[in-house]
Design a protein around this motif. Sequence first.
Motif, mmCIF file in Angstrom:
data_model
loop_
_atom_site.group_PDB
_atom_site.id
_atom_site.type_symbol
_atom_site.label_atom_id
_atom_site.label_comp_id
_atom_site.label_asym_id
_atom_site.label_seq_id
_atom_site.Cartn_x
_atom_site.Cartn_y
_atom_site.Cartn_z
ATOM 1 N N UNK A 41 5.938 6.462 0.307
ATOM 2 C CA UNK A 41 6.613 5.375 1.006
ATOM 3 C C UNK A 41 6.466 5.502 2.520
ATOM 4 N N UNK A 42 6.574 4.358 3.180
ATOM 5 C CA UNK A 42 6.640 4.346 4.639
ATOM 6 C C UNK A 42 8.085 4.544 5.050
ATOM 7 N N UNK A 43 8.333 5.567 5.836
ATOM 8 C CA UNK A 43 9.710 5.902 6.198
ATOM 9 C C UNK A 43 9.957 5.813 7.700
ATOM 10 N N UNK A 44 8.904 5.590 8.473
ATOM 11 C CA UNK A 44 9.072 5.532 9.919
ATOM 12 C C UNK A 44 8.685 4.142 10.424
ATOM 13 N N UNK A 45 9.112 3.834 11.636
ATOM 14 C CA UNK A 45 8.744 2.546 12.221
ATOM 15 C C UNK A 45 7.232 2.403 12.300
ATOM 16 N N UNK A 46 6.549 3.482 12.688
ATOM 17 C CA UNK A 46 5.091 3.425 12.786
ATOM 18 C C UNK A 46 4.477 3.199 11.409
ATOM 19 N N UNK A 47 4.983 3.942 10.420
ATOM 20 C CA UNK A 47 4.463 3.789 9.070
ATOM 21 C C UNK A 47 4.682 2.384 8.525
ATOM 22 N N UNK A 48 5.837 1.826 8.804
ATOM 23 C CA UNK A 48 6.131 0.496 8.293
ATOM 24 C C UNK A 48 5.318 -0.569 9.012
ATOM 25 N N UNK A 49 5.044 -0.351 10.276
ATOM 26 C CA UNK A 49 4.152 -1.273 10.998
ATOM 27 C C UNK A 49 2.745 -1.201 10.405
ATOM 28 N N UNK A 50 2.276 0.023 10.155
ATOM 29 C CA UNK A 50 0.947 0.185 9.552
ATOM 30 C C UNK A 50 0.900 -0.454 8.168
ATOM 31 N N UNK A 51 1.975 -0.319 7.415
ATOM 32 C CA UNK A 51 2.007 -0.910 6.082
ATOM 33 C C UNK A 51 1.937 -2.432 6.163
ATOM 34 N N UNK A 52 2.685 -3.018 7.087
ATOM 35 C CA UNK A 52 2.611 -4.478 7.224
ATOM 36 C C UNK A 52 1.199 -4.917 7.608
ATOM 37 N N UNK A 53 0.547 -4.129 8.438
ATOM 38 C CA UNK A 53 -0.843 -4.438 8.795
ATOM 39 C C UNK A 53 -1.745 -4.348 7.577
ATOM 40 N N UNK A 54 -1.533 -3.321 6.766
ATOM 41 C CA UNK A 54 -2.367 -3.162 5.567
ATOM 42 C C UNK A 54 -2.179 -4.344 4.624
ATOM 43 N N UNK A 55 -0.930 -4.759 4.443
ATOM 44 C CA UNK A 55 -0.662 -5.926 3.588
ATOM 45 C C UNK A 55 -1.398 -7.144 4.136
ATOM 46 N N UNK A 56 -1.288 -7.351 5.453
ATOM 47 C CA UNK A 56 -1.888 -8.543 6.060
ATOM 48 C C UNK A 56 -3.404 -8.485 6.049
ATOM 49 N N UNK A 57 -3.969 -7.282 6.075
ATOM 50 C CA UNK A 57 -5.424 -7.140 6.187
ATOM 51 C C UNK A 57 -6.136 -7.112 4.840
ATOM 52 N N UNK A 58 -5.415 -7.017 3.748
ATOM 53 C CA UNK A 58 -6.077 -6.971 2.442
ATOM 54 C C UNK A 58 -6.589 -8.359 2.085
ATOM 55 N N UNK A 59 -7.906 -8.502 1.912
ATOM 56 C CA UNK A 59 -8.470 -9.834 1.635
ATOM 57 C C UNK A 59 -8.064 -10.377 0.267
ATOM 58 N N UNK A 60 -7.590 -9.500 -0.608
ATOM 59 C CA UNK A 60 -7.253 -9.932 -1.976
ATOM 60 C C UNK A 60 -5.741 -10.066 -2.187
ATOM 61 N N UNK A 61 -4.962 -9.868 -1.133
ATOM 62 C CA UNK A 61 -3.494 -9.884 -1.258
ATOM 63 C C UNK A 61 -3.039 -8.996 -2.418
#
Length: 68
Positions: A41-61
């Motif tokens: 899991x993402x537990x830090x602000x940085x990790x959660x920001x990176x996770x949101x980026x990963x979600x947004x960047x996945x071409x297949x959702x």
Amino acid sequence: DETRQLPAVDLSACNGHGRCYMTAPDLFDCDDDGFPVVVGPATTDVGQRDLQRAVANCPEQAITVSAG
Ligand code: F3S
């Protein structure tokens, strides 16, 4: 109060683009075939920001997030 965001990958939707583990290497590993493996899991602000980026960047959702 710590929040935890647990990513999940729908491997039936994932095509192995690899943006998730390049964007958020602390949250996703990749297997020998280039498909993602959730590390934790993402537990830090940085990790959660990176996770949101990963979600947004996945071409297949293919990435979803739940409270983890
Ligand atoms: Fe798959 Fe999307 Fe990652 S297609 S490898 S979950 S960027």
